[in-house]
Design a protein around this motif. Structure first.
Motif, PDB file in Angstrom:
ATOM      1  N   ASP A  88       0.836  -1.196   0.000  1.00 31.71           N
ATOM      2  CA  ASP A  88       0.000   0.000   0.000  1.00 31.71           C
ATOM      3  C   ASP A  88       0.877   1.255   0.000  1.00 31.71           C
ATOM      4  N   ALA A  89       0.226   2.403  -0.028  1.00 35.49           N
ATOM      5  CA  ALA A  89       0.960   3.662  -0.126  1.00 35.49           C
ATOM      6  C   ALA A  89       1.881   3.880   1.071  1.00 35.49           C
ATOM      7  N   ALA A  90       1.420   3.493   2.273  1.00 38.52           N
ATOM      8  CA  ALA A  90       2.252   3.677   3.465  1.00 38.52           C
ATOM      9  C   ALA A  90       3.504   2.810   3.395  1.00 38.52           C
ATOM     10  N   THR A  91       3.356   1.575   2.916  1.00 34.33           N
ATOM     11  CA  THR A  91       4.506   0.691   2.783  1.00 34.33           C
ATOM     12  C   THR A  91       5.533   1.280   1.829  1.00 34.33           C
ATOM     13  N   ARG A  92       5.073   1.773   0.697  1.00 40.81           N
ATOM     14  CA  ARG A  92       5.985   2.373  -0.278  1.00 40.81           C
ATOM     15  C   ARG A  92       6.685   3.597   0.304  1.00 40.81           C
ATOM     16  N   ARG A  93       5.915   4.425   0.995  1.00 42.58           N
ATOM     17  CA  ARG A  93       6.486   5.650   1.560  1.00 42.58           C
ATOM     18  C   ARG A  93       7.527   5.335   2.631  1.00 42.58           C
ATOM     19  N   HIS A  94       7.224   4.370   3.480  1.00 48.08           N
ATOM     20  CA  HIS A  94       8.155   4.012   4.550  1.00 48.08           C
ATOM     21  C   HIS A  94       9.415   3.362   3.988  1.00 48.08           C
ATOM     22  N   ALA A  95       9.242   2.493   3.000  1.00 51.70           N
ATOM     23  CA  ALA A  95      10.412   1.848   2.382  1.00 51.70           C
ATOM     24  C   ALA A  95      11.301   2.887   1.714  1.00 51.70           C
ATOM     25  N   ALA A  96      10.692   3.825   1.019  1.00 55.75           N
ATOM     26  CA  ALA A  96      11.463   4.867   0.344  1.00 55.75           C
ATOM     27  C   ALA A  96      12.222   5.727   1.344  1.00 55.75           C
ATOM     28  N   ALA A  97      11.588   6.055   2.470  1.00 54.48           N
ATOM     29  CA  ALA A  97      12.241   6.897   3.471  1.00 54.48           C
ATOM     30  C   ALA A  97      13.487   6.220   4.034  1.00 54.48           C
ATOM     31  N   VAL A  98      13.380   4.914   4.316  1.00 56.54           N
ATOM     32  CA  VAL A  98      14.522   4.208   4.891  1.00 56.54           C
ATOM     33  C   VAL A  98      15.617   4.007   3.853  1.00 56.54           C
ATOM     34  N   LEU A  99      15.249   3.639   2.629  1.00 53.39           N
ATOM     35  CA  LEU A  99      16.264   3.474   1.581  1.00 53.39           C
ATOM     36  C   LEU A  99      16.967   4.794   1.294  1.00 53.39           C
ATOM     37  N   HIS A 100      16.224   5.874   1.305  1.00 51.14           N
ATOM     38  CA  HIS A 100      16.827   7.195   1.111  1.00 51.14           C
ATOM     39  C   HIS A 100      17.953   7.409   2.124  1.00 51.14           C
ATOM     40  N   GLY A 101      17.659   7.131   3.394  1.00 50.83           N
ATOM     41  CA  GLY A 101      18.668   7.302   4.425  1.00 50.83           C
ATOM     42  C   GLY A 101      19.853   6.368   4.250  1.00 50.83           C
ATOM     43  N   LEU A 102      19.588   5.123   3.868  1.00 50.20           N
ATOM     44  CA  LEU A 102      20.672   4.153   3.687  1.00 50.20           C
ATOM     45  C   LEU A 102      21.585   4.556   2.526  1.00 50.20           C
ATOM     46  N   VAL A 171      11.560  -4.897  -1.719  1.00 48.11           N
ATOM     47  CA  VAL A 171      10.223  -4.367  -1.412  1.00 48.11           C
ATOM     48  C   VAL A 171       9.955  -3.119  -2.254  1.00 48.11           C
ATOM     49  N   TRP A 172      10.954  -2.241  -2.312  1.00 46.61           N
ATOM     50  CA  TRP A 172      10.806  -1.021  -3.101  1.00 46.61           C
ATOM     51  C   TRP A 172      10.722  -1.340  -4.592  1.00 46.61           C
ATOM     52  N   GLN A 173      11.567  -2.256  -5.063  1.00 43.73           N
ATOM     53  CA  GLN A 173      11.569  -2.608  -6.477  1.00 43.73           C
ATOM     54  C   GLN A 173      10.219  -3.181  -6.890  1.00 43.73           C
ATOM     55  N   ARG A 174       9.620  -3.980  -6.016  1.00 43.20           N
ATOM     56  CA  ARG A 174       8.301  -4.544  -6.296  1.00 43.20           C
ATOM     57  C   ARG A 174       7.252  -3.443  -6.355  1.00 43.20           C
ATOM     58  N   ALA A 175       7.319  -2.493  -5.432  1.00 47.54           N
ATOM     59  CA  ALA A 175       6.366  -1.383  -5.438  1.00 47.54           C
ATOM     60  C   ALA A 175       6.503  -0.558  -6.707  1.00 47.54           C
ATOM     61  N   GLN A 176       7.734  -0.361  -7.166  1.00 48.71           N
ATOM     62  CA  GLN A 176       7.954   0.367  -8.416  1.00 48.71           C
ATOM     63  C   GLN A 176       7.238  -0.306  -9.566  1.00 48.71           C
ATOM     64  N   HIS A 177       7.406  -1.623  -9.653  1.00 48.27           N
ATOM     65  CA  HIS A 177       6.824  -2.342 -10.785  1.00 48.27           C
ATOM     66  C   HIS A 177       5.300  -2.351 -10.729  1.00 48.27           C
ATOM     67  N   LEU A 178       4.764  -2.556  -9.539  1.00 48.97           N
ATOM     68  CA  LEU A 178       3.314  -2.729  -9.426  1.00 48.97           C
ATOM     69  C   LEU A 178       2.548  -1.418  -9.470  1.00 48.97           C
ATOM     70  N   HIS A 212      15.988  12.864  -5.794  1.00 45.40           N
ATOM     71  CA  HIS A 212      15.416  11.644  -6.384  1.00 45.40           C
ATOM     72  C   HIS A 212      14.409  11.001  -5.442  1.00 45.40           C
ATOM     73  N   TRP A 213      14.790  10.828  -4.166  1.00 44.77           N
ATOM     74  CA  TRP A 213      13.892  10.125  -3.246  1.00 44.77           C
ATOM     75  C   TRP A 213      12.730  10.984  -2.814  1.00 44.77           C
ATOM     76  N   ALA A 214      12.889  12.308  -2.900  1.00 47.96           N
ATOM     77  CA  ALA A 214      11.740  13.186  -2.656  1.00 47.96           C
ATOM     78  C   ALA A 214      10.677  12.945  -3.716  1.00 47.96           C
ATOM     79  N   ARG A 215      11.124  12.800  -4.962  1.00 48.00           N
ATOM     80  CA  ARG A 215      10.178  12.528  -6.051  1.00 48.00           C
ATOM     81  C   ARG A 215       9.623  11.108  -5.959  1.00 48.00           C
ATOM     82  N   ALA A 216      10.500  10.145  -5.648  1.00 47.38           N
ATOM     83  CA  ALA A 216      10.112   8.740  -5.713  1.00 47.38           C
ATOM     84  C   ALA A 216       9.153   8.335  -4.608  1.00 47.38           C
ATOM     85  N   GLY A 217       9.411   8.857  -3.391  1.00 48.10           N
ATOM     86  CA  GLY A 217       8.600   8.363  -2.283  1.00 48.10           C
ATOM     87  C   GLY A 217       7.994   9.409  -1.391  1.00 48.10           C
ATOM     88  N   GLY A 218       8.019  10.664  -1.826  1.00 51.64           N
ATOM     89  CA  GLY A 218       7.460  11.708  -0.971  1.00 51.64           C
ATOM     90  C   GLY A 218       8.336  11.979   0.226  1.00 51.64           C
TER      91      GLY A 218
END
Length: 222
Positions: A88-102, A171-178, A212-218
């Motif tokens: 869902d949208a929350a999962t994508r947003r949370h995954a993007a936030a953590v990957l951004h930091g990593l 998880v993020w790659q799957r969200a991108q595709h779907l 990039h991550w601001a655009r990708a995941g808010g």
């Protein structure tokens, strides 16, 4: 029973793998099927059916499924049944936030400037992304983007960061595709980042990561 006809069996040579290699091969095959939607979100699959379709022993298949469960790509719906997790949208947003930091940490701690081999790897990944996007192939584009970020992850030589990215990136790659459409014009998607890295300008490269991550995941830019 869910249709598994689109799930490709393991190649015959997999039978010669040791247990660890076989588990990793099964994990890779299932990860790809989860990312590209072959194993559909919300659908339930029996372990035995997956093992039969892949032509794999049940024990290493179960180990691979447990690894996927730790990545939150599947969850157990029963003792011998897994359910594909929804995104869902929350999962994508949370995954993007953590990957951004990593990825930001990886770029901050990698030896700088990048080596010529590292720059070549970035250019090759960016070119692969452009080719995939031009053909509207979201799965290959996602894989190319993951390879691009992996240049920084490998360069920083932080095993804990590598492990965290390895768990979350699928998880993020799957969200991108779907759920996330490819940009209409993607040929120069990584030009600013490549230019910053080639110039040895770490601050500019960090800004590219944030943008990039601001655009990708808010994600709010730092």
């Amino acid at each position: 029973m869910p249709d598994l006809s689109h799930l490709s069996p393991l190649p015959p040579k997999a039978a010669t793998d040791d247990r660890h290699a076989l588990r990793e091969r099964i994990h890779g095959a299932l990860s790809e099927a989860l990312v590209n939607g072959t194993l559909a979100p919300g659908q339930e699959y029996e372990e035995a059916s997956l093992a039969t379709r892949l032509g794999a022993p049940l024990a290493p298949l179960r180990e691979a499924l447990l690894q996927l469960a730790s990545q939150r790509l599947v969850e157990y719906a029963g003792p011998d049944t897994v359910r594909v997790a929804t995104a869902d949208a929350a999962t994508r947003r949370h995954a993007a936030a953590v990957l951004h930091g990593l990825y930001r940490t990886a770029l901050l701690t990698a030896p700088w400037p990048l080596t010529e081999d590292g720059l070549d790897a970035l250019r090759n990944s960016a070119a692969a992304y452009a080719r995939a996007a031009a053909h509207r192939n979201a799965v290959e584009a996602g894989a190319a983007e993951r390879a691009l970020w992996s240049v920084f992850v490998h360069a920083c030589r932080n095993r804990f960061l590598y492990d965290a990215v390895s768990r979350l990136a699928p998880v993020w790659q799957r969200a991108q595709h779907l759920d996330i459409p490819l940009p209409a014009e993607s040929g120069n998607a990584w030009d600013d980042l490549l230019a910053a890295c080639a110039a040895g300008d770490r601050q500019r490269a960090l800004q590219c990561v944030d943008d990039h991550w601001a655009r990708a995941g808010g994600v709010t830019s730092a």
